[in-house]
Write a protein that holds these residues in place. Structure first.
Motif, PDB file in Angstrom:
ATOM      1  N   UNK A   1      24.854   2.719  21.538  1.00  0.00           N
ATOM      2  CA  UNK A   1      24.084   1.737  20.780  1.00  0.00           C
ATOM      3  C   UNK A   1      23.765   2.371  19.430  1.00  0.00           C
ATOM      4  N   UNK A   2      23.880   1.586  18.370  1.00  0.00           N
ATOM      5  CA  UNK A   2      23.676   2.087  17.007  1.00  0.00           C
ATOM      6  C   UNK A   2      22.733   1.139  16.285  1.00  0.00           C
ATOM      7  N   UNK A   3      21.669   1.692  15.706  1.00  0.00           N
ATOM      8  CA  UNK A   3      20.694   0.907  14.943  1.00  0.00           C
ATOM      9  C   UNK A   3      20.542   1.563  13.574  1.00  0.00           C
ATOM     10  N   UNK A   4      20.688   0.762  12.504  1.00  0.00           N
ATOM     11  CA  UNK A   4      20.555   1.287  11.147  1.00  0.00           C
ATOM     12  C   UNK A   4      19.349   0.639  10.466  1.00  0.00           C
ATOM     13  N   UNK A   5      18.816   1.342   9.485  1.00  0.00           N
ATOM     14  CA  UNK A   5      17.721   0.773   8.692  1.00  0.00           C
ATOM     15  C   UNK A   5      18.263  -0.342   7.808  1.00  0.00           C
ATOM     16  N   UNK A   6      17.463  -1.377   7.594  1.00  0.00           N
ATOM     17  CA  UNK A   6      17.911  -2.506   6.777  1.00  0.00           C
ATOM     18  C   UNK A   6      17.872  -2.188   5.284  1.00  0.00           C
ATOM     19  N   UNK A   7      17.006  -1.247   4.891  1.00  0.00           N
ATOM     20  CA  UNK A   7      16.922  -0.913   3.463  1.00  0.00           C
ATOM     21  C   UNK A   7      18.002   0.104   3.108  1.00  0.00           C
ATOM     22  N   UNK A   8      18.575  -0.007   1.896  1.00  0.00           N
ATOM     23  CA  UNK A   8      19.531   0.999   1.433  1.00  0.00           C
ATOM     24  C   UNK A   8      18.893   2.388   1.474  1.00  0.00           C
ATOM     25  N   UNK A   9      19.641   3.411   1.858  1.00  0.00           N
ATOM     26  CA  UNK A   9      21.089   3.442   2.119  1.00  0.00           C
ATOM     27  C   UNK A   9      21.473   3.145   3.560  1.00  0.00           C
ATOM     28  N   UNK A  10      20.618   2.536   4.329  1.00  0.00           N
ATOM     29  CA  UNK A  10      20.962   2.123   5.688  1.00  0.00           C
ATOM     30  C   UNK A  10      21.221   3.291   6.620  1.00  0.00           C
ATOM     31  N   UNK A  11      20.337   4.275   6.578  1.00  0.00           N
ATOM     32  CA  UNK A  11      20.520   5.420   7.479  1.00  0.00           C
ATOM     33  C   UNK A  11      20.266   5.010   8.935  1.00  0.00           C
ATOM     34  N   UNK A  12      20.816   5.795   9.834  1.00  0.00           N
ATOM     35  CA  UNK A  12      20.738   5.483  11.262  1.00  0.00           C
ATOM     36  C   UNK A  12      19.364   5.878  11.792  1.00  0.00           C
ATOM     37  N   UNK A  13      18.690   4.930  12.439  1.00  0.00           N
ATOM     38  CA  UNK A  13      17.377   5.192  13.030  1.00  0.00           C
ATOM     39  C   UNK A  13      17.426   5.244  14.553  1.00  0.00           C
TER      40      UNK A  13
ATOM     41  N   UNK B   1      20.669  10.606  25.401  1.00  0.00           N
ATOM     42  CA  UNK B   1      20.944  11.800  24.629  1.00  0.00           C
ATOM     43  C   UNK B   1      20.284  11.791  23.267  1.00  0.00           C
ATOM     44  N   UNK B   2      20.035  10.585  22.730  1.00  0.00           N
ATOM     45  CA  UNK B   2      19.567  10.557  21.358  1.00  0.00           C
ATOM     46  C   UNK B   2      18.363   9.637  21.239  1.00  0.00           C
ATOM     47  N   UNK B   3      17.462   9.939  20.327  1.00  0.00           N
ATOM     48  CA  UNK B   3      16.219   9.182  20.173  1.00  0.00           C
ATOM     49  C   UNK B   3      16.488   7.817  19.578  1.00  0.00           C
ATOM     50  N   UNK B   4      15.589   6.896  19.850  1.00  0.00           N
ATOM     51  CA  UNK B   4      15.667   5.558  19.289  1.00  0.00           C
ATOM     52  C   UNK B   4      14.341   5.269  18.615  1.00  0.00           C
ATOM     53  N   UNK B   5      14.359   5.243  17.286  1.00  0.00           N
ATOM     54  CA  UNK B   5      13.137   4.995  16.516  1.00  0.00           C
ATOM     55  C   UNK B   5      13.329   3.688  15.757  1.00  0.00           C
ATOM     56  N   UNK B   6      12.820   2.615  16.307  1.00  0.00           N
ATOM     57  CA  UNK B   6      13.080   1.296  15.753  1.00  0.00           C
ATOM     58  C   UNK B   6      12.111   0.959  14.631  1.00  0.00           C
ATOM     59  N   UNK B   7      12.602   0.225  13.644  1.00  0.00           N
ATOM     60  CA  UNK B   7      11.762  -0.246  12.557  1.00  0.00           C
ATOM     61  C   UNK B   7      11.030  -1.509  12.964  1.00  0.00           C
TER      62      UNK B   7
ATOM     63  N   UNK C   1      23.251  10.985   7.180  1.00  0.00           N
ATOM     64  CA  UNK C   1      23.573   9.934   8.138  1.00  0.00           C
ATOM     65  C   UNK C   1      22.330   9.405   8.847  1.00  0.00           C
ATOM     66  N   UNK C   2      21.447  10.311   9.270  1.00  0.00           N
ATOM     67  CA  UNK C   2      20.279   9.933  10.067  1.00  0.00           C
ATOM     68  C   UNK C   2      19.028   9.820   9.197  1.00  0.00           C
ATOM     69  N   UNK C   3      18.121   8.965   9.638  1.00  0.00           N
ATOM     70  CA  UNK C   3      16.821   8.856   8.989  1.00  0.00           C
ATOM     71  C   UNK C   3      15.944  10.044   9.353  1.00  0.00           C
ATOM     72  N   UNK C   4      14.890  10.243   8.569  1.00  0.00           N
ATOM     73  CA  UNK C   4      13.930  11.299   8.873  1.00  0.00           C
ATOM     74  C   UNK C   4      13.270  11.068  10.226  1.00  0.00           C
ATOM     75  N   UNK C   5      12.995   9.805  10.564  1.00  0.00           N
ATOM     76  CA  UNK C   5      12.393   9.489  11.855  1.00  0.00           C
ATOM     77  C   UNK C   5      13.269   9.975  13.000  1.00  0.00           C
ATOM     78  N   UNK C   6      14.569   9.759  12.876  1.00  0.00           N
ATOM     79  CA  UNK C   6      15.488  10.193  13.934  1.00  0.00           C
ATOM     80  C   UNK C   6      15.497  11.710  14.044  1.00  0.00           C
ATOM     81  N   UNK C   7      15.615  12.387  12.911  1.00  0.00           N
ATOM     82  CA  UNK C   7      15.720  13.844  12.940  1.00  0.00           C
ATOM     83  C   UNK C   7      14.413  14.517  13.343  1.00  0.00           C
TER      84      UNK C   7
END
Length: 424
Positions: free
Chosen positions: A103-115, A9-15, A47-53
């Motif tokens: 499954x939930x993946x967040x960015x390691x850099x602040x503010x840790x948005x969801x990627x 259902x949702x994209x996965x954009x990994x760093x 909540x979400x990163x630009x990559x996700x959106x």
């Protein structure tokens, strides 16, 4: 007309790996915020990163969360949180009628948005096969469903609703093409490694962009046809193997209504016949016997290729799904899956490339093979499954509505529930 893939259902954009190795202090907080975001629109951009959106726009996200609420009720609270590292893991959210895993993946850099965010399954409270069947029966339009345990003495029926009902099945017909190829290999008439030209281009799929007559192996065409539902691969194989021989597979596997189902059309023929310019030919075809239909296809081959198909005219609403389609009942599909279990050989790994449901749900099975089909007004899903104890099962469901598009994610969720209950 593409086979329905896994319910992602949702994209996965990994760093990059180096970035993920850094500490992300916001993981637990983001997991808690997920509950609120699933319940209420409005905070997606925080909540979400630009990559996700970029991959999943806000409107699409809101439609999907609304669908989850419709299926399972309101999100109530955060359940278990299992981290695989500082930035990735699995979280559960308790809804009114189910617990949904992500499954939930967040960015390691602040503010840790969801990627990255992906639904990986749902466990409904007090669920049962009877409830699943009743939900399938309540779908608008017509539906049919069957589950059987496959034994040496034949299928043993576990649960069903209208299992003999002939349904439009879309790209599920490609299982018959795969079965004929497996039969020919088993009989020594062909080899998986044989090379044939990509001679019949259709109107969608990766191979539509390949050069005409590009050399392809039987195996590569079969893999594209099943795992990607590639129409050019299916049409090439159907005609290379011989339409008569593929049609004979329906008789071999005990199809109950061959007069309605035969001959098997190529995807280009089926949709060319639906075009307004071919209305006269369509009416003659619909009224003809199987042998007369075969003659009409031969005589009108030039009118019935992919160039005649205006995809836009069949992409939004159902078009002649009761008369110009591929037809089978759940019992027919179970018999075909059982034949493939016993004779499929290298066809079985091909069927397992795309399991049709979320990976976490597919992982409940030792083996899970799948082929489905969908177009406006038509959806079918067919699974061949082996449990951890070695027992084999077939699960087949179809849903048709000649007046409107279907809620495809909802049907995938129903079939996933049935498979998860069976896996227990």
């Amino acid at each position: 007309m593409r086979a329905l893939g896994a319910l992602v259902l949702f994209a996965l954009a990994l760093l990059p790996l180096a970035a993920r190795a850094q500490v992300a202090p916001t993981y637990q907080a983001r997991a808690q915020q997920l509950v609120m975001l699933l319940a209420t629109d409005g905070a997606e951009r925080d909540f979400f990163s630009t990559l996700f959106l970029d991959a999943v726009p806000v409107d699409q996200w809101r439609k999907l969360t609304a669908d989850l609420r419709r299926q399972y009720g309101k999100p109530l609270s955060l359940g278990s949180v299992r981290q695989n590292g500082p930035t990735a893991g699995q979280v559960e959210v308790r809804y009114e009628r189910a617990t949904v895993g992500f499954t939930l993946v967040v960015a390691s850099q602040p503010p840790g948005r969801v990627v990255g965010l992906q639904v990986v399954g749902a466990k409904q409270a007090d669920d049962s096969l009877i409830k699943v069947i009743n939900d399938i029966d309540a779908l608008p339009g017509r539906s049919a469903f069957a589950i059987a345990r496959l034994t040496d003495s034949g299928p043993q029926w576990i649960a069903s609703r209208e299992p003999d009902r002939q349904m439009a099945i879309g790209s599920s017909f490609k299982l018959y093409v795969l079965a004929e190829l497996a039969r020919a290999v088993e009989a020594g008439e062909r080899r998986w490694s044989d090379v044939i030209p990509l001679a019949r281009k259709s109107f969608s799929g990766r191979l539509a962009a390949y050069p005409v007559n590009a050399p392809m192996t039987h195996h590569s065409l079969a893999a594209a046809m099943i795992a990607e539902s590639d129409n050019s691969a299916a049409d090439t194989l159907l005609l290379a193997l011989g339409r008569g021989k593929v049609d004979a597979l329906l008789l071999r596997t005990g199809h109950a209504s061959t007069d309605a189902a035969l001959p098997l059309l190529t995807t280009a023929e089926a949709f060319a016949l639906k075009m307004p310019a071919n209305g006269d030919l369509r009416r003659r075809y619909e009224a003809a016997s199987p042998d007369q239909r075969r003659a009409l296809l031969r005589e009108n081959a030039a009118r019935l290729d992919a160039k005649a198909v205006d995809v836009g005219s069949v992409a939004e609403t159902p078009v002649y799904i009761d008369s110009l389609e591929w037809f089978a009942s759940p019992k027919d599909e179970v018999a075909l899956l059982d034949w493939l279990r016993r004779h499929g050989g290298d066809a079985l790994p091909i069927m397992a490339v795309n399991p049709g449901i979320a990976p976490a749900d597919a992982a409940r099975w030792r083996y899970l093979g799948y082929k489905g089909g969908s177009e406006p007004g038509v959806m079918a899903m067919n699974f061949l499954a082996q449990a951890s104890d070695g027992n084999w099962y077939a699960v087949s469901g179809s849903w048709n509505n000649p007046t409107t598009r279907l809620d495809e994610p909802h049907f995938v969720a129903l079939m996933t529930r049935a498979l998860n209950l069976l896996a227990r």
